[in-house]
Every structure is written in structure tokens, then in C-alpha cells.
Design an enzyme around this catalytic site. Sequence first.
Site, PDB file in Angstrom:
ATOM      1  N   ARG A  53       0.801  -1.231   0.000  1.00  0.00           N
ATOM      2  CA  ARG A  53       0.000   0.000   0.000  1.00  0.00           C
ATOM      3  C   ARG A  53       0.827   1.271   0.000  1.00  0.00           C
ATOM      4  O   ARG A  53       0.563   2.197  -0.776  1.00  0.00           O
ATOM      5  CB  ARG A  53      -0.911   0.036   1.232  1.00  0.00           C
ATOM      6  CG  ARG A  53      -2.191  -0.726   1.091  1.00  0.00           C
ATOM      7  CD  ARG A  53      -2.590  -1.296   2.443  1.00  0.00           C
ATOM      8  NE  ARG A  53      -1.629  -2.316   2.812  1.00  0.00           N
ATOM      9  CZ  ARG A  53      -1.705  -3.574   2.392  1.00  0.00           C
ATOM     10  NH1 ARG A  53      -2.715  -3.962   1.684  1.00  0.00           N
ATOM     11  NH2 ARG A  53      -0.772  -4.461   2.698  1.00  0.00           N
ATOM     12  N   THR A  54       1.791   1.357   0.888  1.00  0.00           N
ATOM     13  CA  THR A  54       2.506   2.633   1.039  1.00  0.00           C
ATOM     14  C   THR A  54       3.265   2.950  -0.243  1.00  0.00           C
ATOM     15  O   THR A  54       3.163   4.050  -0.797  1.00  0.00           O
ATOM     16  CB  THR A  54       3.454   2.568   2.257  1.00  0.00           C
ATOM     17  OG1 THR A  54       2.707   2.087   3.378  1.00  0.00           O
ATOM     18  CG2 THR A  54       4.039   3.931   2.576  1.00  0.00           C
ATOM     19  N   LYS A  82      25.939  -4.864  -2.273  1.00  0.00           N
ATOM     20  CA  LYS A  82      27.407  -4.739  -2.418  1.00  0.00           C
ATOM     21  C   LYS A  82      27.998  -4.012  -1.217  1.00  0.00           C
ATOM     22  O   LYS A  82      29.194  -3.764  -1.171  1.00  0.00           O
ATOM     23  CB  LYS A  82      27.745  -3.963  -3.682  1.00  0.00           C
ATOM     24  CG  LYS A  82      27.245  -4.585  -4.972  1.00  0.00           C
ATOM     25  CD  LYS A  82      27.611  -3.662  -6.148  1.00  0.00           C
ATOM     26  CE  LYS A  82      26.762  -3.976  -7.359  1.00  0.00           C
ATOM     27  NZ  LYS A  82      26.808  -2.884  -8.349  1.00  0.00           N
ATOM     28  N   ARG A 103      11.061   3.586   3.338  1.00  0.00           N
ATOM     29  CA  ARG A 103      10.772   2.643   4.440  1.00  0.00           C
ATOM     30  C   ARG A 103      12.045   1.886   4.738  1.00  0.00           C
ATOM     31  O   ARG A 103      12.758   1.481   3.812  1.00  0.00           O
ATOM     32  CB  ARG A 103       9.657   1.664   4.041  1.00  0.00           C
ATOM     33  CG  ARG A 103       9.472   0.547   5.070  1.00  0.00           C
ATOM     34  CD  ARG A 103       8.270  -0.280   4.809  1.00  0.00           C
ATOM     35  NE  ARG A 103       7.043   0.477   5.047  1.00  0.00           N
ATOM     36  CZ  ARG A 103       5.814  -0.029   4.921  1.00  0.00           C
ATOM     37  NH1 ARG A 103       5.664  -1.300   4.559  1.00  0.00           N
ATOM     38  NH2 ARG A 103       4.749   0.711   5.151  1.00  0.00           N
ATOM     39  N   HIS A 131       5.063   5.872  11.549  1.00  0.00           N
ATOM     40  CA  HIS A 131       4.492   5.708  10.200  1.00  0.00           C
ATOM     41  C   HIS A 131       3.521   6.881   9.995  1.00  0.00           C
ATOM     42  O   HIS A 131       2.307   6.698   9.896  1.00  0.00           O
ATOM     43  CB  HIS A 131       3.796   4.360  10.100  1.00  0.00           C
ATOM     44  CG  HIS A 131       3.512   3.876   8.704  1.00  0.00           C
ATOM     45  ND1 HIS A 131       3.609   4.685   7.571  1.00  0.00           N
ATOM     46  CD2 HIS A 131       3.136   2.648   8.247  1.00  0.00           C
ATOM     47  CE1 HIS A 131       3.299   3.967   6.498  1.00  0.00           C
ATOM     48  NE2 HIS A 131       3.011   2.725   6.887  1.00  0.00           N
TER      49      HIS A 131
HETATM   50  N1   CP Z   1      -0.319   0.026   5.763  1.00  0.00           N
HETATM   51  C1   CP Z   1       0.878  -0.288   5.253  1.00  0.00           C
HETATM   52  O1   CP Z   1       1.912   0.297   5.638  1.00  0.00           O
HETATM   53  O2   CP Z   1       0.850  -1.259   4.303  1.00  0.00           O
HETATM   54  P1   CP Z   1       2.109  -1.768   3.475  1.00  0.00           P
HETATM   55  O3   CP Z   1       3.031  -2.462   4.454  1.00  0.00           O
HETATM   56  O4   CP Z   1       1.571  -2.696   2.427  1.00  0.00           O
HETATM   57  O5   CP Z   1       2.792  -0.562   2.885  1.00  0.00           O
END
Ligand code: CP
Length: 317
Positions: A53-54, A82, A103, A131
Amino acid sequence: MASLITMDDLSNEDILAILDDAEILLPVARGQAYLPLLQGKLLGNLFFEPSTRTRMSFETAMKRLGGDVINLGDVSSSSVVKGETLYDTIRMVDGYVDIIAMRHPRQGAAQYASDSAEVPILNGGDGAGHHPTQTLLDLFTIRQAHGTIEGLNVALVGDLRFGRTVHSLSHALVRFGCSLTLVSPDSLRMPSEIIDDLQVLGATITQTEDLAAAIPSADVIYMTRIQKERFPDEDEYQRVAGVFKLAAADLAPAKGSMIVMHPLPRVDEIAPDVDATVHARYFEQAFNGVVTRMALICRLLGITVPQTIDTGNGGES
Ligand code: CP
């Protein structure tokens, strides 16, 4: 230019302005209007941990607004294998793009990247840390359902120890005067330093292991996955796996207006029969990631969202 690393980077006024812009951008997110506000702008998607999603909603947000995206792609096919450091990767991508969504499995990595980069960094999750872009879409979803994000009773359920979504969300909810019921097994309680911060903000908090007792008074039940990948020990995970499961029948005592949310992915926390109830909001919530990330990117790049949008069918939104 500012980054978004934790919810401390946004005032309540900033949050409400982003949600208002997101509301205006809904027809663009749905593909019903074309508005190339981000034409010529490039986002770097650097995901050192899995995401559906993110990562995809950042990409959708850019492309729906006429911008473009480059992806680090699978870490195993990047120069990270590497031995390239995070610092060098960030310094290099910093020169390629206008803004970076990132992320990383290490808590604090997004702040480190922000300290190393010229362009804004959007923290898409740093280990068990924060988040904040998820929090914006969560707040947008709550406001859509209840017309406000102020003064609600919100139950946060599941892995509150490692769950970065609830770390960021709890902070924002308390700032808007919400009461929190924290439902978790004892071993997965919200970290005490976060509880201390929330109490400084004047939070009303109840901690419990009893999900059923939290249902009747809740305006929002926010389920989370027990995150196997964060446990140092498999046995510890097995002791709490599957501890909270919500099925449609469990929702009988809930208020009619109560919504069930989940940042997704779900494993077994919400039974499929909840999907058809009036309470389920998690798929709308995932969609709202597009519109809130559109508004956020515009804001961090200094691009003003118009207050009306021509949808091309004679109407304006
Ligand atoms: N909600 C969320 O962070 O989903 P993902 O891990 O799929 O990005």
C-alpha cells in the site's frame, strides 16, 4: 525543505489543512479529473522493507498528479547488497529526485536520511518507530466516517509494542482530544515512553486485554497485525499469535456508527465476514492513502492545491 518523520513535524492546523486538500483531490485520486500539479516532479521510492500500500499509493499519488516516480526496486538487486551505506544511497538519490518516500527496518533511519538529504524525506515506516503518512490517511478515514477527529473513543488493538502505525496514530489522536483504549497482550503493550508522552499531552488512556469489553463504547476499532518479523524469538511470537480476532458476530454490541479500521495487511485479525458489515472501512482506508499522500507531497513541495476542481462533467468539486 521540511520532511515528515514523526507526527511532531505537523501541527494540528497542518494536519487539518492536509485533510482538507485531500478532500478536494478525491476526484483526481479516483481518475475523474486530471490535475497535473506535480508535472515535472520526481519522487524516489526507497523501500528497504516489503510494502504494497505505502509504496503503490505514493506512486499512484504522483502519477495521478502528473508527476513521475523512480523506484529502488528489490533491495536484493540494488547496490545495497554490495555494501553501499544508507548515507551514500540517500546522497545519491537526493540528486536524482525532488522528494523521497522511504521505508527502512531500522528505527531512526528516516531521521538519519533526512539529516543527510537536501530534498524532503517522507517516512513510510522506520522499524518499530513511526508511520506518519499512514496516520494522515487514518485520520482522513476517521473524519470521513464521523465528520470529526475530535473527542472520539478509539480502541487500538493488537501489537502496540512494535506497531509503528499505532505509535504515530495514538499521538495524533490524543492531540485531537480522543480517548484511547489500548487492547493488547501484556507482552505487546504500548511502550512506556510513548504512554508517558501521551500522558504529557493530557491523554485519557485505558489499558486492557479484553477486546470484547471495548467494543460497545468504541467509535473506532483499529486492529493491527501481530508482526512476526519484529519478534526476536519465534516462541515469543507463538504465545501471542492469533490472540485477537474480530468476526461479524462480535460486532453486535457496537454502535451503528462504529468503524473497523486496519492498516493492512491482515492475517487473521479480521474475519472476511466483517467485510460486508457497515463497520468495515479498511479498504476505503487503503484508498485514502492516495489522496492524503497527494496532498502531503503538494504541501512539502510548496504546491498549492486549488480549492475547487473541474470534474469535466459540468460540476466542480
Ligand atoms: N499500511 C501499510 O503500511 O501497508 P504496506 O506495508 O503494504 O505498505
